[in-house]
Design a protein around this motif. Structure first.
Motif, mmCIF file in Angstrom:
data_model
loop_
_atom_site.group_PDB
_atom_site.id
_atom_site.type_symbol
_atom_site.label_atom_id
_atom_site.label_comp_id
_atom_site.label_asym_id
_atom_site.label_seq_id
_atom_site.Cartn_x
_atom_site.Cartn_y
_atom_site.Cartn_z
ATOM 1 N N PHE A 1 0.862 -1.183 0.000
ATOM 2 C CA PHE A 1 0.000 0.000 0.000
ATOM 3 C C PHE A 1 0.903 1.240 0.000
ATOM 4 N N TYR A 2 0.997 1.880 -1.159
ATOM 5 C CA TYR A 2 1.748 3.137 -1.272
ATOM 6 C C TYR A 2 0.779 4.273 -0.960
ATOM 7 N N VAL A 3 1.151 5.121 0.014
ATOM 8 C CA VAL A 3 0.234 6.180 0.461
ATOM 9 C C VAL A 3 0.992 7.501 0.536
ATOM 10 N N ALA A 4 0.325 8.593 0.166
ATOM 11 C CA ALA A 4 0.915 9.927 0.356
ATOM 12 C C ALA A 4 -0.153 10.917 0.771
ATOM 13 N N GLY A 5 0.248 11.881 1.582
ATOM 14 C CA GLY A 5 -0.603 13.024 1.919
ATOM 15 C C GLY A 5 0.159 14.283 1.527
ATOM 16 N N LEU A 6 -0.555 15.270 1.023
ATOM 17 C CA LEU A 6 0.114 16.491 0.564
ATOM 18 C C LEU A 6 0.915 17.123 1.699
ATOM 19 N N GLY A 7 2.218 17.297 1.471
ATOM 20 C CA GLY A 7 3.090 17.901 2.474
ATOM 21 C C GLY A 7 3.473 16.977 3.608
ATOM 22 N N GLN A 8 3.057 15.707 3.509
ATOM 23 C CA GLN A 8 3.313 14.765 4.610
ATOM 24 C C GLN A 8 4.192 13.596 4.194
ATOM 25 N N GLY A 9 4.721 13.628 2.963
ATOM 26 C CA GLY A 9 5.595 12.560 2.502
ATOM 27 C C GLY A 9 4.834 11.342 2.013
ATOM 28 N N ALA A 10 5.600 10.362 1.541
ATOM 29 C CA ALA A 10 5.026 9.131 0.992
ATOM 30 C C ALA A 10 5.540 7.948 1.786
ATOM 31 N N SER A 11 4.736 6.872 1.776
ATOM 32 C CA SER A 11 5.151 5.671 2.505
ATOM 33 C C SER A 11 4.693 4.438 1.748
ATOM 34 N N CYS A 12 5.308 3.307 2.091
ATOM 35 C CA CYS A 12 4.867 2.022 1.556
ATOM 36 C C CYS A 12 4.683 1.083 2.738
ATOM 37 N N ASN A 13 3.466 0.601 2.941
ATOM 38 C CA ASN A 13 3.112 -0.218 4.106
ATOM 39 C C ASN A 13 3.592 0.418 5.405
ATOM 40 N N GLY A 14 3.433 1.750 5.478
ATOM 41 C CA GLY A 14 3.745 2.469 6.703
ATOM 42 C C GLY A 14 5.186 2.889 6.856
ATOM 43 N N GLU A 15 6.075 2.381 5.972
ATOM 44 C CA GLU A 15 7.490 2.771 6.043
ATOM 45 C C GLU A 15 7.717 3.950 5.104
ATOM 46 N N PRO A 16 8.359 5.034 5.579
ATOM 47 C CA PRO A 16 8.570 6.190 4.692
ATOM 48 C C PRO A 16 9.367 5.810 3.443
ATOM 49 N N ILE A 17 8.976 6.391 2.316
ATOM 50 C CA ILE A 17 9.782 6.271 1.097
ATOM 51 C C ILE A 17 10.726 7.457 1.113
ATOM 52 N N TRP A 18 12.006 7.197 1.089
ATOM 53 C CA TRP A 18 12.983 8.270 1.195
ATOM 54 C C TRP A 18 13.045 9.044 -0.099
ATOM 55 N N GLU A 19 13.582 10.226 -0.012
ATOM 56 C CA GLU A 19 13.729 11.082 -1.184
ATOM 57 C C GLU A 19 14.408 10.319 -2.320
ATOM 58 N N VAL A 20 13.888 10.475 -3.536
ATOM 59 C CA VAL A 20 14.504 9.803 -4.682
ATOM 60 C C VAL A 20 15.866 10.430 -4.982
ATOM 61 N N ASP A 21 16.664 9.730 -5.773
ATOM 62 C CA ASP A 21 18.014 10.190 -6.110
ATOM 63 C C ASP A 21 17.927 11.414 -7.020
ATOM 64 N N SER A 22 18.315 12.577 -6.501
ATOM 65 C CA SER A 22 18.137 13.801 -7.294
ATOM 66 C C SER A 22 19.335 14.090 -8.192
ATOM 67 N N GLU A 23 20.428 13.343 -8.016
ATOM 68 C CA GLU A 23 21.625 13.629 -8.799
ATOM 69 C C GLU A 23 21.724 12.750 -10.048
ATOM 70 N N ARG A 24 21.214 11.535 -9.963
ATOM 71 C CA ARG A 24 21.445 10.567 -11.040
ATOM 72 C C ARG A 24 20.818 11.019 -12.367
ATOM 73 N N SER A 25 21.515 10.774 -13.484
ATOM 74 C CA SER A 25 21.011 11.173 -14.791
ATOM 75 C C SER A 25 20.341 9.985 -15.472
ATOM 76 N N PHE A 26 19.650 10.234 -16.587
ATOM 77 C CA PHE A 26 18.896 9.145 -17.222
ATOM 78 C C PHE A 26 19.812 8.048 -17.744
ATOM 79 N N GLU A 27 21.069 8.396 -18.029
ATOM 80 C CA GLU A 27 22.007 7.372 -18.507
ATOM 81 C C GLU A 27 22.238 6.291 -17.429
ATOM 82 N N ASP A 28 21.998 6.649 -16.175
ATOM 83 C CA ASP A 28 22.220 5.708 -15.070
ATOM 84 C C ASP A 28 20.913 5.222 -14.461
#
Ligand code: 2AM
Ligand code: CA
Length: 255
Positions: free
Chosen positions: A121-148
């Motif tokens: 169960f992937y859940v998100a609330g506006l301004g409250q972050g996202a989680s999967c089965n109650g565990e926070p989903i950490w920020e995605v990799d903001s540096e990686r490029s499409f080649e990687d």
């Protein structure tokens, strides 16, 4: 009603809807717009169940793929896809989702995508972050490029956009699972760098878009313009650098 109360009301309804999908036998399959666009009695059963429960519990209107429409998006509106990936539901029995969002003034403020067979169960609330089965989903990799990164897209997009095909050749490869909602949460969960699709509907994307954005990914149309989840159209969801890089590749294509 607070977002916490929304979760408390909606998640038990979705847990029961998941059971309906898993326990169904002898599917009655009908064709909709084309031979690969299917609906079953289970799609309709789930939509009717979720709509009845949530409208009774909250009083909010509902837009659902199969049989619920709204005249406008004023106030709070539920947006439901009872089964996203019906072809998978029928043909492979996996990689299908229930997608439910709550919009306020046309913008998602709460969303849940249920990976039915994996019981995620992937859940998100506006301004409250996202989680999967109650565990926070950490920020995605903001540096990686499409080649990687691995890119999720379909043969139709690859055939229509030669520049996309070229970008895929220089990426870590492409994938396709057949449920737009699950494919977008793959980006949020940090497994795929981007999802590219030319034609999605509000119920395919409303919940997953919020989950992506709350995990730090960017979601726009394929030409880089702002996403309006109330309208059908294209989608480019990606980790920030992957999103920017792909946009640049595709813009060159447009010239
Ligand atoms: P569905 O299973 O709810 O129809 C499969 O290619 C993905 O595209 C699924 O998310 C599927 O959702 C969606 N899809 C199928 N037909 C579509 C259509 N005509 N317009 C928009 N999305 C569609
Ligand atoms: Ca559907």
């Amino acid at each position: 009603m607070s977002l916490k109360e929304i979760s408390e009301i909606a998640l038990p309804v979705l847990r029961h809807a998941r059971q309906i999908a898993l326990e169904a036998r002898e599917l009655e399959i009908s064709v909709k717009a084309n031979r690969n666009d299917l609906v079953t009695q289970v799609d309709r059963e789930i939509e009717n169940y979720v709509a009845k429960e949530l409208i009774a519990l909250t009083g909010y209107k509902m837009m659902g793929e199969e049989s619920h429409s709204v005249e406008d998006f004023r106030g709070r509106v539920w947006v439901l896809d009872p089964i996203d990936g019906t072809m998978n539901y029928v043909a492979t029995g996996r990689d299908y989702a229930i997608s439910l969002a709550l919009l306020e003034g046309g913008k998602p403020i709460w969303g849940c995508v249920v990976d039915v067979t994996k019981d995620l169960f992937y859940v998100a609330g506006l301004g409250q972050g996202a989680s999967c089965n109650g565990e926070p989903i950490w920020e995605v990799d903001s540096e990686r490029s499409f080649e990687d990164a691995i890119i999720i897209t379909d043969i139709k997009e690859i055939c229509a956009m030669p520049r996309l095909a070229n970008a895929l050749v220089h990426s870590r490869g492409h994938r396709r699972y057949g449920s737009a909602a699950l494919e977008i949460v793959e980006v949020a969960a940090g497994r795929a760098g981007a999802f590219v699709h030319m034609w999605v509907s509000p119920w395919d994307i409303a919940a997953a878009t919020l989950i992506c954005e709350e995990a730090g990914a960017s979601v726009t149309r394929l030409d880089g313009t702002r996403m309006d989840v109330c309208q059908k159209g294209s989608i480019l969801a990606g980790w920030p650098n992957v999103h920017q890089g792909l946009l640049k590749e595709l813009m060159i294509n447009a010239q």
